[in-house]
Design a protein around this motif. Structure first.
Motif: not given
Length: 361
Positions: A1-20
């Motif tokens: 097993m392992a740790a999971i580190d998420i840093t400043a993760a963003r997701k956009s579809y074109g001009s639409v931001d889904v994760l900020h």
């Protein structure tokens, strides 16, 4: 097993931001639940961890290894989906072993893995059946068994119980929690059901509009919601929200509600007198009693019996509220009750931005 580190993760579809810009550290062996309404970004974040969605910016690391550019098969994770995604022409054993066969795992290891997983999930007598001969709960257990035999670094659950009826969901919650306890696996679980989140999680990540609103233990979010969104989303029945004005006079802090009625607060707050606030109180923390007990008189406009107790709909001072009581004698439409509030049970939120306010030290 392992740790999971998420840093400043963003997701956009074109001009639409889904994760900020999501920042989240998940410890080795931790069970974390992402919860929020539809469209809040929780499934998108899970799919980014799995490699099924590209990351627009930021970084995701599994076991200390950056995985942004790794394909899903190389991330050593296993997913359990809302749809069981079983091969209808294969038996339970064949479905569970398929990924191992693709990896050319020795037969004796495959047999041992299937036997162990089937034992944990109560599938011992079902390994030769095909999916059409299984119930919904059994099919979901097969899907989990297929993930378990791989011994991955992390398990990702994407609303796995949504297709089950209420009784099966309750049973499967218990099985998933027991399985996590036995395996000690790092797990991320996505749901819109706050009951699932409260009962399963070591920590809950409450999301709304692609933004993490609060991270903490289930009781942290229940007892000390960070803002109005978390306060309203966590808890069933939902928290009552009462518009008010903060007043501080003669050394006492109160919330002035509609009609000039004043609710005593636990202490002075670091805001000016006259600040517009929202008072939150959970239905189980609204005290109701027979008339004459003291408090604010209110008529019962509606009763919702739950068996364990009753939810009473009241309007003690303008805005309607709900109260939960175990006293069945109070549960009559049109009856009057006296309503009181414990100042220590009242939550205060700033009306301007919805953030939680705590008494001044």
């Amino acid at each position: 097993m392992a740790a999971i580190d998420i840093t400043a993760a963003r997701k956009s579809y074109g001009s639409v931001d889904v994760l900020h810009g999501v920042d989240l550290a998940i410890g080795d062996g931790e069970f974390v639940v992402l919860v929020g309404p539809s469209g809040c970004g929780k499934s998108t974040l899970l799919r980014m961890i799995a490699g099924l969605e590209e990351i627009s910016s930021g970084e995701i690391a599994i076991g200390g290894r950056r995985v942004n550019d790794l394909p899903p098969k190389d991330r050593d994770i296993a997913m359990v989906f809302q749809s069981y995604a079983l091969y209808p022409h294969m038996t339970v054993a064949q479905n569970m072993s398929y990924s191992l066969k693709l990896r050319r795992t020795p037969k004796e290891r495959i047999t041992a893995a299937i036997t162990a997983a089937a034992g944990k999930l109560g599938l011992d007598e079902l390994t030769e059946r095909r999916p059409k001969a299984l119930s919904g709960g059994q099919r979901q257990r097969v899907a989990m068994g297929r993930a378990i035999v791989r011994s991955p670094k992390a398990f990702l659950f994407d609303e796995p119980l949504s297709n089950l009826d209420a009784r099966l969901r309750e049973q499967m919650r218990v099985e998933i929690k027991r399985l996590h306890k036995d395996l000690g696996a790092t797990s991320i679980y996505v749901t819109h059901d706050q009951i699932e989140a409260m009962t399963l999680a070591d920590r809950i990540v409450a999301m709304n509009g692609g933004v993490v609103q609060q991270v903490g233990s289930p009781l942290d979010l229940y007892d000390r919601p960070a803002n109005l969104f978390v306060a309203g989303f966590i808890g069933s029945p939902a928290m009552n929200m009462i518009p008010a004005v903060y007043r501080f006079a003669d050394g006492a802090a109160v919330a002035e509600v509609e009609g000039g009625h004043r609710l005593p607060l636990a202490g002075p707050f670091p805001v000016p007198d006259g600040t517009t606030v929202v008072i939150g109180v959970r239905p189980e923390h609204v005290t109701v009693a027979a008339p004459g007990a003291g408090g604010r008189r209110a008529d019962v406009s509606l009763v919702e019996p739950t068996g364990f107790g009753s939810i009473l709909h009241l309007a003690p001072f303008g805005p309607p509220i709900k109260a939960f009581t175990l006293d069945r004698g109070l549960g009559r439409d049109g009856a009057a009750v006296d309503v009181t509030f414990d100042p220590a049970r009242l939550h205060v939120f700033a009306a301007a931005d919805g953030r939680r306010m705590d008494p001044a030290p």
